[in-house]
Design a protein around this motif. Structure first.
Motif, PDB file in Angstrom:
ATOM      1  N   GLU A  71      39.089  32.946 -16.873  1.00 19.62           N
ATOM      2  CA  GLU A  71      39.240  32.164 -18.095  1.00 19.62           C
ATOM      3  C   GLU A  71      37.971  32.209 -18.937  1.00 19.62           C
ATOM      4  OE1 GLU A  71      42.348  28.769 -16.404  1.00 19.62           O
ATOM      5  OE2 GLU A  71      40.292  28.224 -16.926  1.00 19.62           O
ATOM      6  N   LEU A  72      38.169  32.187 -20.236  1.00 19.01           N
ATOM      7  CA  LEU A  72      37.075  32.113 -21.194  1.00 19.01           C
ATOM      8  C   LEU A  72      37.449  31.088 -22.249  1.00 19.01           C
ATOM      9  CD1 LEU A  72      34.367  33.138 -22.385  1.00 19.01           C
ATOM     10  CD2 LEU A  72      35.703  34.844 -23.647  1.00 19.01           C
ATOM     11  N   SER A  73      36.544  30.133 -22.510  1.00 14.32           N
ATOM     12  CA  SER A  73      36.768  29.110 -23.527  1.00 14.32           C
ATOM     13  C   SER A  73      35.583  29.084 -24.477  1.00 14.32           C
ATOM     14  CB  SER A  73      36.949  27.732 -22.874  1.00 14.32           C
ATOM     15  OG  SER A  73      37.081  26.726 -23.858  1.00 14.32           O
ATOM     16  N   VAL A  74      35.854  28.840 -25.747  1.00 13.44           N
ATOM     17  CA  VAL A  74      34.808  28.714 -26.758  1.00 13.44           C
ATOM     18  C   VAL A  74      35.113  27.475 -27.589  1.00 13.44           C
ATOM     19  CG1 VAL A  74      33.647  29.754 -28.732  1.00 13.44           C
ATOM     20  CG2 VAL A  74      34.435  31.202 -26.850  1.00 13.44           C
ATOM     21  N   GLU A  75      34.123  26.603 -27.706  1.00 15.60           N
ATOM     22  CA  GLU A  75      34.271  25.386 -28.508  1.00 15.60           C
ATOM     23  C   GLU A  75      33.269  25.406 -29.657  1.00 15.60           C
ATOM     24  OE1 GLU A  75      33.750  20.512 -28.205  1.00 15.60           O
ATOM     25  OE2 GLU A  75      33.351  21.783 -26.472  1.00 15.60           O
ATOM     26  N   LEU A  76      33.745  25.085 -30.836  1.00 14.82           N
ATOM     27  CA  LEU A  76      32.891  24.916 -32.010  1.00 14.82           C
ATOM     28  C   LEU A  76      32.900  23.445 -32.378  1.00 14.82           C
ATOM     29  CD1 LEU A  76      31.240  26.065 -34.420  1.00 14.82           C
ATOM     30  CD2 LEU A  76      33.411  26.248 -35.653  1.00 14.82           C
ATOM     31  N   PHE A  77      31.700  22.831 -32.423  1.00 11.90           N
ATOM     32  CA  PHE A  77      31.662  21.430 -32.803  1.00 11.90           C
ATOM     33  C   PHE A  77      30.553  21.190 -33.811  1.00 11.90           C
ATOM     34  CE2 PHE A  77      27.969  19.415 -30.801  1.00 11.90           C
ATOM     35  CZ  PHE A  77      27.570  20.370 -29.880  1.00 11.90           C
ATOM     36  N   ALA A  78      30.783  20.178 -34.641  1.00 12.37           N
ATOM     37  CA  ALA A  78      29.838  19.820 -35.698  1.00 12.37           C
ATOM     38  C   ALA A  78      29.579  18.325 -35.628  1.00 12.37           C
ATOM     39  CB  ALA A  78      30.392  20.197 -37.069  1.00 12.37           C
ATOM     40  N   ASP A  96      20.218  10.759 -42.771  1.00 18.64           N
ATOM     41  CA  ASP A  96      21.285  11.530 -42.138  1.00 18.64           C
ATOM     42  C   ASP A  96      20.724  12.816 -41.573  1.00 18.64           C
ATOM     43  OD1 ASP A  96      23.348   9.703 -42.887  1.00 18.64           O
ATOM     44  OD2 ASP A  96      23.309  10.555 -44.911  1.00 18.64           O
ATOM     45  N   SER A  97      21.185  13.160 -40.385  1.00 22.17           N
ATOM     46  CA  SER A  97      20.768  14.413 -39.777  1.00 22.17           C
ATOM     47  C   SER A  97      21.467  15.581 -40.448  1.00 22.17           C
ATOM     48  CB  SER A  97      21.098  14.409 -38.286  1.00 22.17           C
ATOM     49  OG  SER A  97      20.805  15.653 -37.693  1.00 22.17           O
ATOM     50  N   GLU A  98      20.758  16.678 -40.576  1.00 21.35           N
ATOM     51  CA  GLU A  98      21.391  17.917 -41.020  1.00 21.35           C
ATOM     52  C   GLU A  98      22.461  18.301 -40.004  1.00 21.35           C
ATOM     53  OE1 GLU A  98      21.781  21.068 -43.739  1.00 21.35           O
ATOM     54  OE2 GLU A  98      20.393  19.370 -43.837  1.00 21.35           O
ATOM     55  N   ILE A  99      23.668  18.585 -40.471  1.00 22.08           N
ATOM     56  CA  ILE A  99      24.754  18.947 -39.567  1.00 22.08           C
ATOM     57  C   ILE A  99      24.584  20.408 -39.150  1.00 22.08           C
ATOM     58  CG2 ILE A  99      27.241  19.258 -39.325  1.00 22.08           C
ATOM     59  CD1 ILE A  99      27.643  16.936 -41.216  1.00 22.08           C
ATOM     60  N   ARG A 100      24.377  20.607 -37.859  1.00 28.63           N
ATOM     61  CA  ARG A 100      24.201  21.957 -37.329  1.00 28.63           C
ATOM     62  C   ARG A 100      25.360  22.243 -36.364  1.00 28.63           C
ATOM     63  NH1 ARG A 100      19.379  19.818 -35.778  1.00 28.63           N
ATOM     64  NH2 ARG A 100      19.733  20.467 -33.638  1.00 28.63           N
ATOM     65  N   ALA A 101      26.267  23.090 -36.797  1.00 33.33           N
ATOM     66  CA  ALA A 101      27.382  23.455 -35.930  1.00 33.33           C
ATOM     67  C   ALA A 101      26.854  24.212 -34.715  1.00 33.33           C
ATOM     68  CB  ALA A 101      28.388  24.309 -36.688  1.00 33.33           C
ATOM     69  N   ALA A 102      27.475  23.991 -33.577  1.00 30.62           N
ATOM     70  CA  ALA A 102      27.051  24.644 -32.341  1.00 30.62           C
ATOM     71  C   ALA A 102      28.265  25.215 -31.633  1.00 30.62           C
ATOM     72  CB  ALA A 102      26.320  23.653 -31.438  1.00 30.62           C
ATOM     73  N   VAL A 103      28.026  26.228 -30.814  1.00 36.78           N
ATOM     74  CA  VAL A 103      29.083  26.881 -30.049  1.00 36.78           C
ATOM     75  C   VAL A 103      28.821  26.648 -28.569  1.00 36.78           C
ATOM     76  CG1 VAL A 103      30.173  29.066 -29.446  1.00 36.78           C
ATOM     77  CG2 VAL A 103      29.453  28.639 -31.812  1.00 36.78           C
ATOM     78  N   LEU A 104      29.853  26.157 -27.854  1.00 37.90           N
ATOM     79  CA  LEU A 104      29.754  25.939 -26.413  1.00 37.90           C
ATOM     80  C   LEU A 104      30.713  26.890 -25.696  1.00 37.90           C
ATOM     81  CD1 LEU A 104      29.674  22.047 -26.068  1.00 37.90           C
ATOM     82  CD2 LEU A 104      27.795  23.642 -25.749  1.00 37.90           C
ATOM     83  N   PRO A 105      30.190  27.912 -25.017  1.00 38.58           N
ATOM     84  CA  PRO A 105      31.059  28.809 -24.264  1.00 38.58           C
ATOM     85  C   PRO A 105      31.282  28.280 -22.844  1.00 38.58           C
ATOM     86  CG  PRO A 105      28.828  29.650 -24.237  1.00 38.58           C
ATOM     87  CD  PRO A 105      28.793  28.373 -25.039  1.00 38.58           C
ATOM     88  N   ALA A 106      32.366  28.686 -22.226  1.00 41.64           N
ATOM     89  CA  ALA A 106      32.641  28.358 -20.824  1.00 41.64           C
ATOM     90  C   ALA A 106      33.412  29.513 -20.208  1.00 41.64           C
ATOM     91  CB  ALA A 106      33.438  27.062 -20.710  1.00 41.64           C
ATOM     92  N   PHE A 107      33.054  29.849 -18.974  1.00 42.98           N
ATOM     93  CA  PHE A 107      33.676  30.970 -18.267  1.00 42.98           C
ATOM     94  C   PHE A 107      33.992  30.539 -16.846  1.00 42.98           C
ATOM     95  CE2 PHE A 107      33.056  34.412 -15.202  1.00 42.98           C
ATOM     96  CZ  PHE A 107      33.999  35.329 -15.628  1.00 42.98           C
ATOM     97  N   GLY A 108      35.140  30.967 -16.331  1.00 42.62           N
ATOM     98  CA  GLY A 108      35.490  30.662 -14.954  1.00 42.62           C
ATOM     99  C   GLY A 108      36.362  31.738 -14.348  1.00 42.62           C
ATOM    100  N   VAL A 109      36.238  31.898 -13.035  1.00 36.25           N
ATOM    101  CA  VAL A 109      37.085  32.844 -12.322  1.00 36.25           C
ATOM    102  C   VAL A 109      37.354  32.279 -10.930  1.00 36.25           C
ATOM    103  CG1 VAL A 109      35.102  34.179 -11.452  1.00 36.25           C
ATOM    104  CG2 VAL A 109      37.357  35.263 -11.618  1.00 36.25           C
ATOM    105  N   VAL A 110      38.553  32.510 -10.424  1.00 36.02           N
ATOM    106  CA  VAL A 110      38.903  32.075  -9.075  1.00 36.02           C
ATOM    107  C   VAL A 110      39.644  33.201  -8.365  1.00 36.02           C
ATOM    108  CG1 VAL A 110      41.146  31.050  -9.693  1.00 36.02           C
ATOM    109  CG2 VAL A 110      39.879  30.175  -7.721  1.00 36.02           C
ATOM    110  N   TYR A 111      39.377  33.341  -7.061  1.00 36.01           N
ATOM    111  CA  TYR A 111      40.041  34.371  -6.253  1.00 36.01           C
ATOM    112  C   TYR A 111      40.533  33.737  -4.959  1.00 36.01           C
ATOM    113  CZ  TYR A 111      40.936  38.546  -3.511  1.00 36.01           C
ATOM    114  OH  TYR A 111      41.545  39.503  -2.739  1.00 36.01           O
ATOM    115  N   ARG A 112      41.837  33.780  -4.753  1.00 39.40           N
ATOM    116  CA  ARG A 112      42.444  33.244  -3.535  1.00 39.40           C
ATOM    117  C   ARG A 112      42.666  34.375  -2.546  1.00 39.40           C
ATOM    118  NH1 ARG A 112      47.244  29.153  -4.001  1.00 39.40           N
ATOM    119  NH2 ARG A 112      46.509  28.943  -1.847  1.00 39.40           N
TER     120      ARG A 112
END
Length: 404
Positions: A71-78, A96-112
């Motif tokens: 699995e591969l997931s990508v999240e974009l949040f601001a 007010d803080s400058e809004i800086r968008a960020a990307v959060l990746p996630a990766f997973g693998v499982v083997y039975r």
């Protein structure tokens, strides 16, 4: 082991809409990882519905995943952040803080395997915070935010921070019986931290030094889990995540007047203990509940609080966070075998007490209700002042699954 047909599956999840912002942290700990787990409100200790969420929430639950998957997931949040400073009976101001968008990746693998053993691996972002506040001077009406005044006038000036924690977890789960699995994971962590100015260092007459150079540290910990299928439609889960012990962040820096200095700071990741239950009242519907305790008060960097006094002036000892409880609720309904809809809610206690808001302007991880806006109480760390931090975040995530 059930044989699975190979293939890709795209799982988009709109985690937030502009009209209903999602708040993505319990303290600085992400409330969920990956699009599927986040859309379930972070509930995943006893669900076994995705690789990323299972390996992160409860390593033993990977035994109950159907087949092998990547699995591969990508999240974009601001994030949208602000802080307000008030001098009682006098000036007030919000920056007010400058809004800086960020990307959060996630990766997973499982083997039975064909044996009772199942092996997993995940790599993902698990925590973070950051702000980018401008400095200010009194306006023509005499209003200003006292914290945002330049250091020469007694404030912090412009405030910038960026903290990120990444975690890799190889894991193994063993099914003692068809209904009971035990698991263990080894967590390998990496974190980076940037701050300007850095109020946890000893100042000189000109103020606090900068921490603008990106400092990094490695850490490690472990995860233990158990999953038990009490009935065909009822599963229970328990998880223990040790503290993540990091080395020191170190900076070679200088004070505002150019005087050189160097300093260190240690910021660990808290211990987490949790339990979960999932229930299928009917075959297409899955309901999940998780309860977690996050031990901030026993974590280096978070446990100490308030000022420490030195001959050249006071400095902040730590964030001063308290322990919190979190509750995650999630529901999944399979409309067809290939299409499911999910909804979730997450509540997290506020780790920042009323007396510690002043010391947490650099790290406003203060949200409580996910799927609603978050706010924090006002306090008076310095006589005659009030500080309010506000934060909400909008995010969208997409997850891709390949089964083999």
């Amino acid at each position: 082991m059930q044989k699975q047909r190979s293939g890709w599956k795209l799982i988009p999840a709109v985690i937030a809409l502009h009209a209903m912002p999602v708040l993505a942290t319990n303290g600085h700990v992400l409330h969920g990882v990956g699009a599927i787990n986040q859309s379930m409100g972070g509930a995943g200790i006893a669900t076994s519905i995705d690789v990323i969420g299972a390996n992160y929430n409860n390593v033993s639950s990977i035994s109950f995943l159907t087949g092998n998957a990547l699995e591969l997931s990508v999240e974009l949040f601001a994030p949208d952040r602000s802080h307000t400073g008030v001098i009682s009976g006098g000036p007030a101001g919000t920056v007010d803080s400058e809004i800086r968008a960020a990307v959060l990746p996630a990766f997973g693998v499982v083997y039975r395997t064909q044996s009772p053993w199942t092996f997993g691996f995940s790599a993902l972002g698990i925590a973070g915070f950051g702000v980018d506040y401008p400095a200010n001077n009194p306006d023509p009406g005499g209003n200003f935010n006292p914290l945002a005044l330049p250091q020469s006038l007694g404030g912090f000036g412009a405030i910038y921070s960026d903290y990120r924690v990444l975690q890799m977890t190889p894991s193994a789960a063993y099914q003692l019986t068809p209904d009971l699995s035990l698991g263990v994971g080894v967590n390998i962590d990496w974190a980076s931290l940037v701050t300007d100015p850095w109020p946890a260092a000893v100042p000189n007459a000109s103020g606090f030094p900068t921490g603008t150079r990106d400092a990094s540290a490695w850490g490690w910990g472990f995860t233990l889990g158990a999953t038990y299928k009490l009935l065909d439609h009822l599963m229970l889960g328990l998880v223990f995540k040790s503290p993540q012990w990091f080395g020191n962040f170190s900076w070679n820096s200088q004070h505002p007047d150019g005087t050189p200095t160097n300093f260190r700071f240690r910021l660990d990741y808290p211990m987490i203990v949790g339990g979960g239950v999932s229930y299928r009242p009917v075959a297409p519907l899955l309901l999940a509940l998780d309860v977690k305790w996050i031990n901030y008060s026993g974590t280096r960097g978070f446990e100490q609080k308030n000022w420490a006094m030195t001959a050249s002036g006071p400095f902040v000892q730590g964030f001063g966070w308290r322990d919190i409880w979190t509750v995650s609720l999630g529901a999944q309904y399979k409309v067809t075998p290939a299409f499911a809809v999910r909804a979730g809610y997450n509540y997290g206690g506020n780790p920042i007490s009323a007396g510690q808001q002043f010391f947490n302007v650099f790290a406003p991880a203060i949200v409580r209700h996910h799927l609603t806006a978050g706010a924090v109480p006002i306090n008076q760390p310095i006589p005659g002042t009030r500080i309010t931090n506000r934060l909400h975040e909008n995010s969208v995530a997409v997850q891709i699954t390949y089964k083999f």
